[in-house]
Design an enzyme around this catalytic site. Structure first.
Site, PDB file in Angstrom:
ATOM      1  N   ASP A  13       0.579  -1.240  -0.080  1.00 18.76           N
ATOM      2  CA  ASP A  13       0.032   0.031   0.057  1.00 18.76           C
ATOM      3  C   ASP A  13       0.946   1.322   0.087  1.00 18.76           C
ATOM      4  O   ASP A  13       1.374   1.742  -1.133  1.00 18.76           O
ATOM      5  CB  ASP A  13      -0.895  -0.033   1.292  1.00 18.76           C
ATOM      6  CG  ASP A  13      -2.004   0.873   1.355  1.00 18.76           C
ATOM      7  OD1 ASP A  13      -2.509   1.391   0.366  1.00 18.76           O
ATOM      8  OD2 ASP A  13      -2.474   1.125   2.483  1.00 18.76           O
ATOM      9  N   LYS A  58      -1.221  -1.591  -4.839  1.00 19.68           N
ATOM     10  CA  LYS A  58      -1.783  -0.341  -4.828  1.00 19.68           C
ATOM     11  C   LYS A  58      -0.669   0.958  -5.264  1.00 19.68           C
ATOM     12  O   LYS A  58      -0.473   1.606  -4.487  1.00 19.68           O
ATOM     13  CB  LYS A  58      -2.560   0.203  -3.672  1.00 19.68           C
ATOM     14  CG  LYS A  58      -3.668  -0.792  -3.098  1.00 19.68           C
ATOM     15  CD  LYS A  58      -4.301   0.034  -1.850  1.00 19.68           C
ATOM     16  CE  LYS A  58      -5.180  -0.998  -1.108  1.00 19.68           C
ATOM     17  NZ  LYS A  58      -5.572  -0.261   0.216  1.00 19.68           N
ATOM     18  N   ILE A  64      -9.528  -2.906   0.834  1.00 20.68           N
ATOM     19  CA  ILE A  64     -10.242  -3.858   0.356  1.00 20.68           C
ATOM     20  C   ILE A  64     -10.010  -5.289   1.615  1.00 20.68           C
ATOM     21  O   ILE A  64      -9.064  -4.902   2.404  1.00 20.68           O
ATOM     22  CB  ILE A  64      -9.457  -4.703  -0.722  1.00 20.68           C
ATOM     23  CG1 ILE A  64      -8.089  -4.935  -0.501  1.00 20.68           C
ATOM     24  CG2 ILE A  64      -9.669  -4.016  -1.943  1.00 20.68           C
ATOM     25  CD1 ILE A  64      -7.307  -5.679  -1.526  1.00 20.68           C
TER      26      ILE A  64
HETATM   27  P1  IMP Z   1       1.842  -0.465   3.981  1.00 20.15           P
HETATM   28  O1  IMP Z   1       2.819  -0.363   4.857  1.00 20.15           O
HETATM   29  O2  IMP Z   1       1.056   0.850   3.737  1.00 20.15           O
HETATM   30  O3  IMP Z   1       2.289  -0.740   2.422  1.00 20.15           O
HETATM   31  O4  IMP Z   1       0.778  -1.521   4.390  1.00 20.15           O
HETATM   32  C1  IMP Z   1       0.920  -2.785   4.167  1.00 20.15           C
HETATM   33  C2  IMP Z   1       0.082  -3.503   5.083  1.00 20.15           C
HETATM   34  O5  IMP Z   1      -1.133  -2.868   5.435  1.00 20.15           O
HETATM   35  C3  IMP Z   1      -0.383  -4.888   4.349  1.00 20.15           C
HETATM   36  O6  IMP Z   1       0.569  -5.950   4.969  1.00 20.15           O
HETATM   37  C4  IMP Z   1      -1.845  -5.078   5.069  1.00 20.15           C
HETATM   38  O7  IMP Z   1      -1.574  -6.097   5.995  1.00 20.15           O
HETATM   39  C5  IMP Z   1      -2.305  -3.871   5.285  1.00 20.15           C
HETATM   40  N1  IMP Z   1      -3.023  -3.307   4.306  1.00 20.15           N
HETATM   41  C6  IMP Z   1      -2.805  -2.338   3.258  1.00 20.15           C
HETATM   42  N2  IMP Z   1      -4.100  -2.051   2.407  1.00 20.15           N
HETATM   43  C7  IMP Z   1      -5.135  -2.760   3.040  1.00 20.15           C
HETATM   44  C8  IMP Z   1      -6.106  -2.944   2.660  1.00 20.15           C
HETATM   45  O8  IMP Z   1      -6.794  -2.379   1.519  1.00 20.15           O
HETATM   46  N3  IMP Z   1      -7.084  -3.799   3.387  1.00 20.15           N
HETATM   47  C9  IMP Z   1      -6.649  -4.477   4.606  1.00 20.15           C
HETATM   48  N4  IMP Z   1      -5.148  -4.425   4.836  1.00 20.15           N
HETATM   49  C10 IMP Z   1      -4.358  -3.609   3.843  1.00 20.15           C
END
Ligand code: IMP
Ligand code: MG
Length: 180
Positions: free
Chosen positions: A107, A135, A157
């Site tokens: 994300d 994403k 999601i």
């Molecule tokens: P980041 O550090 O923002 O890249 O987020 C990564 C973590 O956040 C992932 O391993 C997921 O566990 C959680 N995450 C990110 N996007 C979503 C989503 O749309 N739904 C549920 N969990 C998410």
């Protein structure tokens, strides 16, 4: 359109299990060729990546692969906190090894970046990333993703391992939050 309700929020189906499985098979084909003979250590990031890791590993059929599991969390509710927790359970011998991180979704990218840094700090020779979902519009850090299953819009999601406050991980399809 099939809908589910988790706690106070409604989600509608957005990715069918068949499409997810197909994306995983395609990833596995590419990974097999790249990783043959490398004695790869796969690290599944819990909790979210458990379903993806299980499906991917069944498709890979590498005779010299090992799989391990690490726990961390950076999400609270539906927003990424950007705060990276320490990896729990990194006790495999990873010095000098090719490590492939298995993640459910990238994300903002903060989580995966933190994981890469910690795995390299433990002496891995090479770290590759395999993420089921990506994403790109939410990405905040510079990062190289080696294997990406499905690119999705910047919506929240659930399903296929992903949760909304601990619920929804058990669904085989993926659902998108319905804005009201
Ligand atoms: P980041 O550090 O923002 O890249 O987020 C990564 C973590 O956040 C992932 O391993 C997921 O566990 C959680 N995450 C990110 N996007 C979503 C989503 O749309 N739904 C549920 N969990 C998410
Ligand atoms: Mg996760």
């Amino acid at each position: 359109m099939k809908r589910i309700k988790l706690w106070d929020k409604e989600f509608e189906i957005s990715l069918l299990n068949e499409d997810i499985q197909l994306a995983i098979k395609t990833m596995a084909e590419k990974m097999k060729t790249d990783l043959e003979g490398k004695e790869t250590l796969f690290i599944c990031i819990l909790n979210g990546a458990f379903m993806f890791a299980a499906e991917l590993m069944k498709e890979l059929e590498l005779t010299d692969a090992e799989i391990s599991f690490l726990k961390l969390a950076s999400y609270s509710g539906i927003n990424s906190t950007g705060e990276i927790k320490e990896l729990i359970g990194i006790n495999e011998v990873i010095t000098g090894r090719t490590v492939v991180i298995l993640e459910d979704i990238v994300d903002t990218g903060y989580t995966i970046k933190g994981v890469i840094e910690q795995v390299l700090a433990h002496g891995a020779k090479e770290v590759k990333i395999a993420t089921m979902l990506f994403k790109p519009d939410a990405l905040k850090v510079e990062i190289n993703l080696d294997y990406v299953g499905i690119v999705i819009p910047n919506d929240f999601i659930v399903g296929f391992g992903l949760d909304y406050d601990r619920r929804g991980r058990n669904f085989k399809d993926i659902y998108t939050l319905v804005d009201k």
